[in-house]
Design a protein around this motif. Sequence first.
Motif, mmCIF file in Angstrom:
data_model
loop_
_atom_site.group_PDB
_atom_site.id
_atom_site.type_symbol
_atom_site.label_atom_id
_atom_site.label_comp_id
_atom_site.label_asym_id
_atom_site.label_seq_id
_atom_site.Cartn_x
_atom_site.Cartn_y
_atom_site.Cartn_z
ATOM 1 N N ALA A 244 0.845 -1.202 0.000
ATOM 2 C CA ALA A 244 0.000 0.000 0.000
ATOM 3 C C ALA A 244 0.883 1.256 0.000
ATOM 4 O O ALA A 244 0.603 2.227 -0.705
ATOM 5 C CB ALA A 244 -0.930 -0.020 1.206
ATOM 6 N N ALA A 245 1.957 1.214 0.783
ATOM 7 C CA ALA A 245 2.850 2.384 0.875
ATOM 8 C C ALA A 245 3.532 2.673 -0.459
ATOM 9 O O ALA A 245 3.898 3.810 -0.737
ATOM 10 C CB ALA A 245 3.899 2.136 1.957
ATOM 11 N N HIS A 246 3.714 1.624 -1.267
ATOM 12 C CA HIS A 246 4.373 1.818 -2.559
ATOM 13 C C HIS A 246 3.371 1.896 -3.713
ATOM 14 O O HIS A 246 3.744 1.757 -4.884
ATOM 15 C CB HIS A 246 5.374 0.686 -2.812
ATOM 16 N N GLY A 247 2.097 2.082 -3.361
ATOM 17 C CA GLY A 247 1.076 2.290 -4.388
ATOM 18 C C GLY A 247 0.719 1.048 -5.176
ATOM 19 O O GLY A 247 0.149 1.139 -6.260
ATOM 20 N N ARG A 248 1.051 -0.122 -4.625
ATOM 21 C CA ARG A 248 0.680 -1.362 -5.314
ATOM 22 C C ARG A 248 -0.584 -1.932 -4.679
ATOM 23 O O ARG A 248 -0.922 -1.585 -3.538
ATOM 24 C CB ARG A 248 1.801 -2.409 -5.190
ATOM 25 N N ASN A 249 -1.245 -2.817 -5.429
ATOM 26 C CA ASN A 249 -2.397 -3.494 -4.843
ATOM 27 C C ASN A 249 -1.908 -4.461 -3.770
ATOM 28 O O ASN A 249 -1.031 -5.281 -4.047
ATOM 29 C CB ASN A 249 -3.144 -4.310 -5.910
ATOM 30 N N PRO A 250 -2.422 -4.377 -2.555
ATOM 31 C CA PRO A 250 -1.947 -5.304 -1.520
ATOM 32 C C PRO A 250 -2.340 -6.736 -1.856
ATOM 33 O O PRO A 250 -3.417 -6.976 -2.422
ATOM 34 C CB PRO A 250 -2.652 -4.821 -0.250
ATOM 35 N N PRO A 251 -1.457 -7.712 -1.568
ATOM 36 C CA PRO A 251 -1.798 -9.116 -1.834
ATOM 37 C C PRO A 251 -2.975 -9.531 -0.949
ATOM 38 O O PRO A 251 -3.149 -9.016 0.150
ATOM 39 C CB PRO A 251 -0.525 -9.873 -1.455
ATOM 40 N N ARG A 252 -3.770 -10.449 -1.462
ATOM 41 C CA ARG A 252 -4.945 -10.910 -0.690
ATOM 42 C C ARG A 252 -4.705 -12.352 -0.243
ATOM 43 O O ARG A 252 -4.485 -13.229 -1.074
ATOM 44 C CB ARG A 252 -6.205 -10.839 -1.553
ATOM 45 N N PHE A 253 -4.719 -12.537 1.050
ATOM 46 C CA PHE A 253 -4.542 -13.884 1.602
ATOM 47 C C PHE A 253 -5.699 -14.204 2.549
ATOM 48 O O PHE A 253 -6.276 -13.306 3.158
ATOM 49 C CB PHE A 253 -3.217 -13.998 2.358
ATOM 50 N N GLY A 254 -6.011 -15.476 2.630
ATOM 51 C CA GLY A 254 -7.060 -15.909 3.555
ATOM 52 C C GLY A 254 -6.586 -17.107 4.367
ATOM 53 O O GLY A 254 -5.503 -17.653 4.120
#
Lengths: 323, 454
Positions: B297-307
């Motif tokens: 998020a800090a680098h403007g990327r989509n955060p990975p989604r984990f469950g």
Amino acid sequence: MPSPSAPARPLVLPETRAAALFLAPWLVGFVALFGWPFGATLYWSFCRYDLLSEPRFVGADNYQRLAEELLHGGRFGLALWNTAYYAALSVPLSIGLGIGLAVLLSGPIRGRATLRTFFYLPSVAPTMAAAVLWMWLLDPRDGLVNHALALIGLPGPGWLTSVREAAWPPAWWSGAWGFGSKDALTLMGLWGVGNFMVIYLAALADVPPHLYEAAELDGANAWQRFRHVTLPLLTPAIFFNLVMGLINAVQAFTQVYVVSEGQGAPAGATLLLSLHLFLAAFKELDMGYASAMAWVVLVVVLLLTAAVLRTSRYWVHYQGRAA
Amino acid sequence: MIPGRWRSLAGGSACAALLAAVWLLPGQRSAFERVPEGRRPVVFWHIWGGRERQVVERIVDEFNASQSEHYVLAVAMPGNNLDLKFLTSIAGGDPPDLLNQDDPVTADLAARRLILAVDELASPREARALAEWLFPAARELATYQDRLWAVPNGLDIRALYYDADALDELGLAPPATLAELDALALKAAPPQRPGLPRRMGFLPDPRRLWAYGIVFGGRFYDESTDRLTLDDPRVVAALTWMQSYSRLYGADRVAAFRSGDQALTGSSFPLLEGRYVAIMDGQWRVSEIEAAANDAAAHGRNPPRFGVVPLPPPPGGRYDAGWVNGNVFLVPRGGRNPQGAWAFIQYWIGRAGHEAAAARHAADGGWIPVSPRVVARPEFQSYLDEHPLFAEFVALAGSRNQVPTPVIPRAAFLQAEVIRAAEDALYRGVDPRTALRAAQRSVERARAEAADAP
């Protein structure tokens, strides 16, 4: 008969007293740290002893268990096999490589001193640090060695993650051949071959030049000079390195502990005798069994050393001694 | 020239002066000098390192500030072999007052009466109340022969992490059954492809037969007969299933792909590196996943989604099941201040009116509390609201199907032998039943010897 006027000779000479005083720290250390454990482990090897309760005499139970594990493929049998494999591979290779390097670096080549230092340096690197470095190098996924092999189109072995044994002949035909963790340990050991190399260099410096001159006059080529002059005169050093190499192989612990997660991983493939002994004594608190194992190992090493000593008269040549 | 006698005297004096200097060096001074006047020291050995050590030190400071009687001196001993150091201290007659560790040695120490049972530290009524206050798994972790010999202060629970983006890419839902997990593995990494794949769908870890055996419905130990049951058909079935992955992909490829997995932390966590679609791991990975999301998020990327889902069971298996372990407090017999140790234990875990503080500490450390009462505290609930992945693990903590290594003498050996059996099956192709029976024989012999000890 001494003259009555001569001073009486003291019972203990001052020099003897001084020598005893200087020897005392070592003697105390020897008795406390070597002599006492030596005797104690012999007694414990006939006991059930968990370090927390008093040792209890159980006769030859521990030795019987070792025999059963040897015959029925238990942990001791596995550890003995792993150690034998490691010794059989690492000792000849380190002798061969040590001699090869020493011969190459004893010739008149440019940068000889630098090269000697370069090859000797790894042997003074801390074992822990070297082991971690090798774990990175031999990582089957991201390691430099497998990357280099991939560049020339060769498949990368599993190295420290594999149970395979490259030097085990039946594996050559069964399709299960490959480099495994013990081969990787051998490779790691060869990195520190500088110690052996220095001994061979010293032995090479001791070879009288006139023997080479005589051989040359007789028309011997380079290989013949090496085979019939250099090698025989290196045999005392080879003999020393053979005995030390065998003992070192049986005592190999630090690097094995580091690369095997302290458990002999994978699947016991790096469970060498020293590690098995450590785990039995200090993880499983089975000091009686571990002591029995230590004594069996001692006897095996003594027998091997005696065998090497006995055969040495046929292949070790000392200068100035008639054959 | 100095006479020999004087030379000897001078040499002896120099040695004595050197020894005295070493003895009196500031670093050699006793930590006990830090203990305030009128307070009784509690020497506390623990395994915590890194960021968690700071949390532990805060707990110690808060406890010391709240006290007028005791003073805890914390000694961090992270790394291996704390159990060995502890045993050496007992054998040497100088044990600490309190130990916090995670090796399964409680029964060994209890059987030899080297530690105090909780009913020796507190009234039997309080010991009973404490047992009821704990999660079932925490209670089981600390109970030997119907007596509480240890006090857990944190649980470690494992579940199945999955990469939601990778699942979307494969057109799959998070696996709820073992068959779905197998299908995921096959689809993500078809076994026919040569070489080492860039990504695997899933691979079983030989250390986790302890979990899969339970998930398959098996038991490793029958308490009613006091016998090991490593060859329980359902444990054998679990190991056979694990072995099927080695047969499918090749033992060498599995071992090579898994190389160093458990040691990889932070952004090297294999799931974050995209090396697995699904991987079994513990709650401590949540903070690494969150750190990666924050970094993205800090680098403007989509955060990975984990469950996270519970370990998927086969038909007839157990739900919300797995292997649980944790950290436990042990109070050595012969310690100088067992009452101080008990006061600190209560403070840490949240007994005697300290539930709010315990909830705060658990949130600080990212630890799973040992009691549902602490979990229910608003301080911890707000933490769970902020960390939904972590909440999935906490939800499993209350399950009766979360089972620890049997609390019996030689449990550490048992644990190691089961893992060795699994490695033999996965990496050497040994028949699972044969491997487990060999492990059972080996541990039964060790248990018989332990029972026979004076």
